[in-house]
Write an enzyme that holds these catalytic residues in place. Structure first.
Site, short mmCIF file in Angstrom:
data_model
loop_
_atom_site.label_atom_id
_atom_site.label_comp_id
_atom_site.label_asym_id
_atom_site.label_seq_id
_atom_site.Cartn_x
_atom_site.Cartn_y
_atom_site.Cartn_z
N GLN A 30 69.10 38.64 52.58
CA GLN A 30 68.95 39.50 51.39
C GLN A 30 69.48 40.96 52.05
O GLN A 30 69.24 41.45 52.83
CB GLN A 30 67.28 39.47 51.36
CG GLN A 30 66.66 40.96 51.02
CD GLN A 30 66.92 41.08 49.47
OE1 GLN A 30 67.11 40.38 48.67
NE2 GLN A 30 66.83 42.41 49.06
N ARG A 76 69.80 45.17 50.02
CA ARG A 76 70.10 46.05 48.66
C ARG A 76 71.05 47.15 49.11
O ARG A 76 71.29 47.99 48.44
CB ARG A 76 68.77 46.48 48.33
CG ARG A 76 68.03 47.48 49.17
CD ARG A 76 66.83 48.17 48.89
NE ARG A 76 66.42 49.33 49.52
CZ ARG A 76 65.63 49.50 50.51
NH1 ARG A 76 65.12 48.39 50.63
NH2 ARG A 76 65.24 50.48 51.07
N HIS A 78 74.48 44.38 60.12
CA HIS A 78 74.23 43.12 59.20
C HIS A 78 75.30 42.08 59.62
O HIS A 78 74.84 40.93 59.63
CB HIS A 78 74.65 43.67 57.98
CG HIS A 78 73.63 44.47 57.24
ND1 HIS A 78 73.93 45.22 55.99
CD2 HIS A 78 72.23 44.60 57.31
CE1 HIS A 78 73.05 45.94 55.73
NE2 HIS A 78 71.62 45.60 56.65
N GLY A 92 65.25 40.98 59.23
CA GLY A 92 65.46 41.91 60.40
C GLY A 92 64.60 43.18 60.52
O GLY A 92 63.32 43.11 60.21
N ASP A 125 62.63 46.22 59.46
CA ASP A 125 62.06 47.05 58.57
C ASP A 125 62.34 46.45 57.01
O ASP A 125 62.84 47.14 56.09
CB ASP A 125 62.27 48.40 58.53
CG ASP A 125 61.56 49.14 57.39
OD1 ASP A 125 60.54 48.85 56.97
OD2 ASP A 125 62.03 50.48 56.97
N HIS A 126 62.34 44.95 57.06
CA HIS A 126 62.78 44.32 55.78
C HIS A 126 62.10 44.89 54.53
O HIS A 126 61.01 44.80 54.62
CB HIS A 126 62.63 42.69 55.80
CG HIS A 126 62.95 42.10 54.69
ND1 HIS A 126 64.16 41.28 54.89
CD2 HIS A 126 62.68 41.69 53.59
CE1 HIS A 126 64.28 40.64 53.71
NE2 HIS A 126 63.43 40.99 52.98
N ALA A 127 62.93 45.08 53.42
CA ALA A 127 62.47 45.64 52.21
C ALA A 127 61.53 46.62 52.36
O ALA A 127 60.72 47.02 51.38
CB ALA A 127 61.66 44.41 51.44
#
Length: 392
Positions: free
Chosen positions: A198, A200, A207, A292, A294-296
């Site tokens: 995922q 954004r 990444h 990973g 602090d996801h979202a």
């Protein structure tokens, strides 16, 4: 981990399909002018789409009160199945008042086009502050997810939905791969284990590093960037998609990655959204999911690895998808490669890692992110996009 005819079982056991047949569509179109109508915002439009294509399986519509309360308070549907984010259609009292339970409601997109139908089973009031504190862990209106909750109407409309037609995405039709299609692609490729990712944000070296670490242990990578509603200062979806295309062309094996769009809107709910994102990828057929740092997350509302810890609140196998938890990756100047604290002997001074905020500031100043942070082709694309934005 339960299995299905085309791989891992969808959440709840069945892949939902709420797209009308041609006969149903004609019936609804014949009633179009007679039905009361509700205009959806961008997020509700995305939610309708994801319910209809099975991305939100086992949901068949917007949540009734029993599911809503249990999700907000316990991260479970009323039947006990894990689910972490409420999926609701909130409207003003003026919109809700004339609507009658047991009737059909026409759903229009933000442009006023008739795109769906709600079989209204319930309308109910809800506590916005209670939802904010439980789901977002804060009632601060500066939090983008909380702001949405506080700005939306005080009445939830609930019931099964129908999508009138599956429209091609206006920007990325070639990457519009729905859950049934992604599952078929995995099966065709012979992939038994698939890791979902995922994002954004534009892809960068950290990444790339964690994706490739994950790819060492699975058959394929499902790179699944979110293209629904995001914060105003997030990089635009078309720019992010070009960055993914560039990096896949130059730096990844062509036969081991599938790039597809996730039509969901961001909630910025941190830990709860990590669970939500994992279950969504399970419905697309992924067996594993990268979580990973602090996801979202957004701001400093969540601890660095809270989104990883929340997976431990469920029994092994209960979610039906395996989280792959990664430390924050950085470029290590001592070993001259990407690493994490688990693999690098470096001191903090020997680590290069930049936040998305810092990168955006560099781009606005006309500076390219260093090659230790971003592949040069990606950095050039970001700089080009930022110049166009500034000149506009």
């Amino acid at each position: 981990m339960s299995h299905h005819s085309d791989g891992i079982a969808p959440h709840g056991g069945q892949l939902i399909n709420r797209i009308v047949t041609p006969e149903q569509k004609q019936t609804f179109l014949d009633k179009a002018e007679l039905l009361p109508r509700v205009q959806l915002d961008e997020r509700a439009t995305s939610d309708l789409e994801l319910i209809a294509i099975g991305g939100f399986s086992p949901l068949t519509g917007f949540m009734e009160q029993a599911d809503y309360i249990n999700v907000v308070e316990n991260m479970r549907l009323a039947n006990g199945l894990p689910w972490s984010i409420p999926v609701t259609l909130s409207v003003t009292e003026a919109v809700a008042e004339p609507l009658r339970e047991g009737s059909l409601v026409r759903l229009d997109n933000p442009q006023g086009q008739f795109i769906g139908v709600l079989e209204l089973t319930q309308k109910y009031q809800y506590d916005k502050a209670h939802e904010a504190i439980n789901v977002y862990r804060t009632d601060d209106e500066k939090h983008p997810g909380v702001k949405v909750v506080y700005n939306q109407g005080p009445v939830n409309l609930a019931g099964p939905v129908w999508l009138l037609q599956r429209q091609s995405h206006p920007l990325f039709p070639q990457y519009q791969i729905d859950p049934a299609a992604s599952r078929a692609m995995f099966k065709e490729k012979g992939w038994k284990t698939i890791v979902g990712f995922q994002t954004r944000n534009p892809i960068h070296r950290a990444h790339e590093y964690i994706q490739k670490c994950a790819m060492e242990t699975v058959d394929g990578l499902f790179l699944h960037p979110l293209v629904g509603a995001t914060k105003e200062d997030d990089i635009a979806a078309d720019v992010r998609m070009r960055c993914y295309e560039i990096i896949l062309e130059h730096y990844y094996p062509q036969d081991r990655v599938i790039l597809a769009i996730n039509p969901a809107a961001m909630r910025y709910a941190g830990p709860r959204e990590a669970i939500f994102h994992a279950l969504l990828r399970k419905n697309y057929g992924c067996t594993h999911f990268i979580v990973g740092r602090d996801h979202a997350g957004v701001g400093d509302y969540y601890g660095t690895y809270d989104a990883q810890h929340i997976f431990d609140e469920f029994e092994p196998g209960e979610l039906g998808i395996t989280p792959m938890k990664f430390e924050h990756a950085f470029y290590c100047t001592r070993t001259q490669g990407m690493a994490t604290t688990k693999t690098s002997p470096s001191s903090p001074a020997e680590r290069i890692h930049l936040s998305g905020t810092k990168v955006r500031e560099m781009l606005r100043r006309g500076e390219l992110p260093p090659p230790e942070f971003s592949r040069p082709e990606v950095a050039a694309e970001l700089a080009r996009a930022m110049r166009v934005l500034v000149e506009a």
